[in-house]
Design a protein around this motif. Sequence first.
Motif, PDB file in Angstrom:
ATOM      1  N   ILE A  63       0.816  -1.221   0.000  1.00 26.53           N
ATOM      2  CA  ILE A  63       0.000   0.000   0.000  1.00 26.53           C
ATOM      3  C   ILE A  63       0.852   1.276   0.000  1.00 26.53           C
ATOM      4  N   GLU A  64       2.168   1.141  -0.176  1.00 27.45           N
ATOM      5  CA  GLU A  64       3.055   2.297  -0.058  1.00 27.45           C
ATOM      6  C   GLU A  64       2.735   3.386  -1.077  1.00 27.45           C
ATOM      7  N   LEU A  65       2.468   2.992  -2.316  1.00 26.95           N
ATOM      8  CA  LEU A  65       2.185   3.973  -3.364  1.00 26.95           C
ATOM      9  C   LEU A  65       0.921   4.770  -3.041  1.00 26.95           C
ATOM     10  N   GLU A  66      -0.139   4.087  -2.655  1.00 23.05           N
ATOM     11  CA  GLU A  66      -1.391   4.787  -2.333  1.00 23.05           C
ATOM     12  C   GLU A  66      -1.240   5.615  -1.063  1.00 23.05           C
ATOM     13  N   LEU A  67      -0.480   5.105  -0.096  1.00 22.15           N
ATOM     14  CA  LEU A  67      -0.260   5.852   1.140  1.00 22.15           C
ATOM     15  C   LEU A  67       0.448   7.169   0.846  1.00 22.15           C
ATOM     16  N   ASN A  68       1.399   7.131  -0.078  1.00 23.60           N
ATOM     17  CA  ASN A  68       2.101   8.355  -0.478  1.00 23.60           C
ATOM     18  C   ASN A  68       1.149   9.329  -1.179  1.00 23.60           C
ATOM     19  N   GLU A  69       0.248   8.784  -2.005  1.00 30.14           N
ATOM     20  CA  GLU A  69      -0.719   9.636  -2.693  1.00 30.14           C
ATOM     21  C   GLU A  69      -1.643  10.330  -1.695  1.00 30.14           C
ATOM     22  N   ILE A  70      -2.084   9.580  -0.685  1.00 31.39           N
ATOM     23  CA  ILE A  70      -2.958  10.154   0.339  1.00 31.39           C
ATOM     24  C   ILE A  70      -2.199  11.219   1.134  1.00 31.39           C
ATOM     25  N   SER A  71      -0.930  10.931   1.446  1.00 32.09           N
ATOM     26  CA  SER A  71      -0.113  11.892   2.190  1.00 32.09           C
ATOM     27  C   SER A  71       0.036  13.202   1.424  1.00 32.09           C
ATOM     28  N   GLU A  72       0.283  13.095   0.120  1.00 34.77           N
ATOM     29  CA  GLU A  72       0.409  14.291  -0.705  1.00 34.77           C
ATOM     30  C   GLU A  72      -0.906  15.061  -0.762  1.00 34.77           C
ATOM     31  N   ALA A  73      -2.012  14.324  -0.844  1.00 34.43           N
ATOM     32  CA  ALA A  73      -3.323  14.978  -0.884  1.00 34.43           C
ATOM     33  C   ALA A  73      -3.613  15.716   0.419  1.00 34.43           C
ATOM     34  N   VAL A  74      -3.245  15.098   1.543  1.00 25.69           N
ATOM     35  CA  VAL A  74      -3.455  15.725   2.846  1.00 25.69           C
ATOM     36  C   VAL A  74      -2.608  16.982   2.978  1.00 25.69           C
ATOM     37  N   GLU A  75      -1.352  16.901   2.571  1.00 29.25           N
ATOM     38  CA  GLU A  75      -0.468  18.065   2.633  1.00 29.25           C
ATOM     39  C   GLU A  75      -0.995  19.202   1.768  1.00 29.25           C
ATOM     40  N   ARG A  76      -1.468  18.852   0.582  1.00 30.09           N
ATOM     41  CA  ARG A  76      -2.010  19.863  -0.330  1.00 30.09           C
ATOM     42  C   ARG A  76      -3.255  20.516   0.266  1.00 30.09           C
ATOM     43  N   GLU A  87      -4.017  20.846   3.420  1.00 34.05           N
ATOM     44  CA  GLU A  87      -3.664  21.704   4.547  1.00 34.05           C
ATOM     45  C   GLU A  87      -3.115  23.042   4.065  1.00 34.05           C
ATOM     46  N   LYS A  88      -2.414  23.036   2.938  1.00 35.46           N
ATOM     47  CA  LYS A  88      -1.883  24.274   2.377  1.00 35.46           C
ATOM     48  C   LYS A  88      -2.977  25.125   1.753  1.00 35.46           C
ATOM     49  N   GLU A  89      -4.038  24.450   1.294  1.00 40.66           N
ATOM     50  CA  GLU A  89      -5.100  25.155   0.568  1.00 40.66           C
ATOM     51  C   GLU A  89      -6.299  25.514   1.435  1.00 40.66           C
ATOM     52  N   LYS A  90      -6.173  25.394   2.741  1.00 42.33           N
ATOM     53  CA  LYS A  90      -7.300  25.712   3.604  1.00 42.33           C
ATOM     54  C   LYS A  90      -7.768  27.151   3.368  1.00 42.33           C
ATOM     55  N   GLY A  91      -9.039  27.291   3.104  1.00 38.87           N
ATOM     56  CA  GLY A  91      -9.590  28.599   2.809  1.00 38.87           C
ATOM     57  C   GLY A  91     -10.392  29.153   3.968  1.00 38.87           C
ATOM     58  N   ARG A  92     -10.796  30.410   3.808  1.00 40.20           N
ATOM     59  CA  ARG A  92     -11.628  31.069   4.807  1.00 40.20           C
ATOM     60  C   ARG A  92     -13.056  31.135   4.287  1.00 40.20           C
ATOM     61  N   LEU A  93     -13.982  31.365   5.217  1.00 41.09           N
ATOM     62  CA  LEU A  93     -15.383  31.461   4.832  1.00 41.09           C
ATOM     63  C   LEU A  93     -15.596  32.576   3.818  1.00 41.09           C
ATOM     64  N   ILE A  94     -14.883  33.679   4.000  1.00 37.78           N
ATOM     65  CA  ILE A  94     -15.071  34.819   3.110  1.00 37.78           C
ATOM     66  C   ILE A  94     -14.639  34.504   1.679  1.00 37.78           C
ATOM     67  N   ASP A  95     -13.734  33.510   1.538  1.00 36.02           N
ATOM     68  CA  ASP A  95     -13.269  33.130   0.201  1.00 36.02           C
ATOM     69  C   ASP A  95     -14.401  32.560  -0.651  1.00 36.02           C
ATOM     70  N   LEU A  96     -15.433  32.026  -0.002  1.00 34.73           N
ATOM     71  CA  LEU A  96     -16.595  31.520  -0.740  1.00 34.73           C
ATOM     72  C   LEU A  96     -17.301  32.638  -1.483  1.00 34.73           C
ATOM     73  N   PHE A  97     -17.189  33.860  -0.965  1.00 35.91           N
ATOM     74  CA  PHE A  97     -17.921  34.985  -1.538  1.00 35.91           C
ATOM     75  C   PHE A  97     -17.025  35.942  -2.317  1.00 35.91           C
ATOM     76  N   LYS A  98     -15.737  35.974  -1.995  1.00 33.64           N
ATOM     77  CA  LYS A  98     -14.823  36.881  -2.688  1.00 33.64           C
ATOM     78  C   LYS A  98     -14.440  36.359  -4.066  1.00 33.64           C
ATOM     79  N   ASP A  99     -14.269  35.040  -4.175  1.00 34.04           N
ATOM     80  CA  ASP A  99     -13.830  34.453  -5.445  1.00 34.04           C
ATOM     81  C   ASP A  99     -15.030  34.240  -6.378  1.00 34.04           C
TER      82      ASP A  99
END
Length: 477
Positions: free
Chosen positions: A217-230, A232-244
């Motif tokens: 499962i190493e390959l899929e585990l790495n894919e999930i890890s990358e998705a989680v990291e991405r 966390e970096k892309e966490k948005g704010r509530l106001i972003d729902l209306f500004k964008d």
Amino acid sequence: MLFQFGSKSYPKSVQFFSVIIACFGGIALGMHYGWTSPVTPILKNLYTDLSDYQITIIETLYMIGGLLALPLTIFICDRLGRKKAILISAIFNLTSWIMIALSKSLTTIYIARFLCGIAGDIGFVAGPMYIAEISSKSIRGLLTGCFFIAWLTGIVIIYSVAPFVNLTTSSSVGAGIVLIQLTTLIFLPESPYYLLLKKNEKKSKQSLMFFRNTHNIELELNEISEAVERQEKEKGRLIDLFKDKGNRKALFIMTILNASQHMASISVMLMNLHTILKDAEGIIPPESSAITFSVVMLLSATITISTVDKFGRKNLMIYSSTLTCISLLILATYFAYKEHDGDITNIKWIPVVAVILFAIVFKGGMGMVPIVMSGEVFPTSVKSMGMTIADAIYVIFGAVSIYIYQGLVIVVGIYCPFYLFALCSFGTLLFSIFCIPETRGKTLEEIQMILKGVKNEPCQNGEVKKEVIRIKSFENL
């Protein structure tokens, strides 16, 4: 642990069994959702002074419980985990069934309905989320759709059982289904995705090995890890729902689609079908017609899930809203003719045909496409917030549609709300034609470009040229 039968190993068998366990909650929640339709006549016999207003309270308390539970749902899913959230939903679910079974007063039923509304909101968020996060990507869509099929199965069960037994017996069936889930789900691990979010790589690896039924499962585990990291970096704010601009369009689309489901009378139908059919005086007993209705709706939803990627979201919405409008017009006209002393002797087949047509065509598009699109139109950074707001809109309009129906029935007549629901379905048709982008075959990135009004085209030098495109209905958003 690897599961083998004889000399063969079935890698996806664990996922299917796990999803079945998770879906037991969906069945019980479906039973709660459709509960008032077959049980209202029973309650009227038990409480001879039961008023239409009290019936409305019983129906809408489910929606109110779900609406007020939204902050709790977000907290439980994010802080305690998807599995624990499902278990908490099951506890609320079981408590409500026990209270109904032992009820001696309407107050107890009111509280039970409120609690099952809380269970429904938590379950409808945590259940599909858990299933999506434990499933292989090749079967994720199929397995996630199983939860909604389970919900419809619950409606079939309550329609098939409740009219013919007492409250204690029908509640025992619901409680038994929840107990099966509680006694089996505790042995399943938390989703590997959530465990990585909580930085528990060891347990995440063990969870993934369990659900994939393999140590590789190493390959899929790495894919999930990358998705989680991405994420966390892309966490948005509530106001972003209306500004964008793209986020605003996504929120606008999901608000209208979720509202349109209830304003096409789905909650009114599911919670009042037996009474509606009894008033219609059709050729088939209401109990039999309601069972047929629920089975047809289940089959239609199953077919739609398997064909939504073939026919496209937009096309299914156009087909569904058109025929839903027609079926409601037929039903409304029949009631109007009947209430104005028309002779219905030779046309008693009409209401049965109308509601069966509604069951087929509503779940053929309007009842399923919004579920699919809710996971497509929001970007990762604001997806949880966007889907939560969309869910709130869904619950609010569920309650609104019930109050509108009960009020118009008393003031004008039963035909009036169905004319209104038909008009709203026609409005959904126009919205589908002019405002909904087709997302079939598009990547999530391409969908975001469409919503932002940007079209990517390759240039001769291999670079990507961005061209502004217009969706005329959105120009002022």
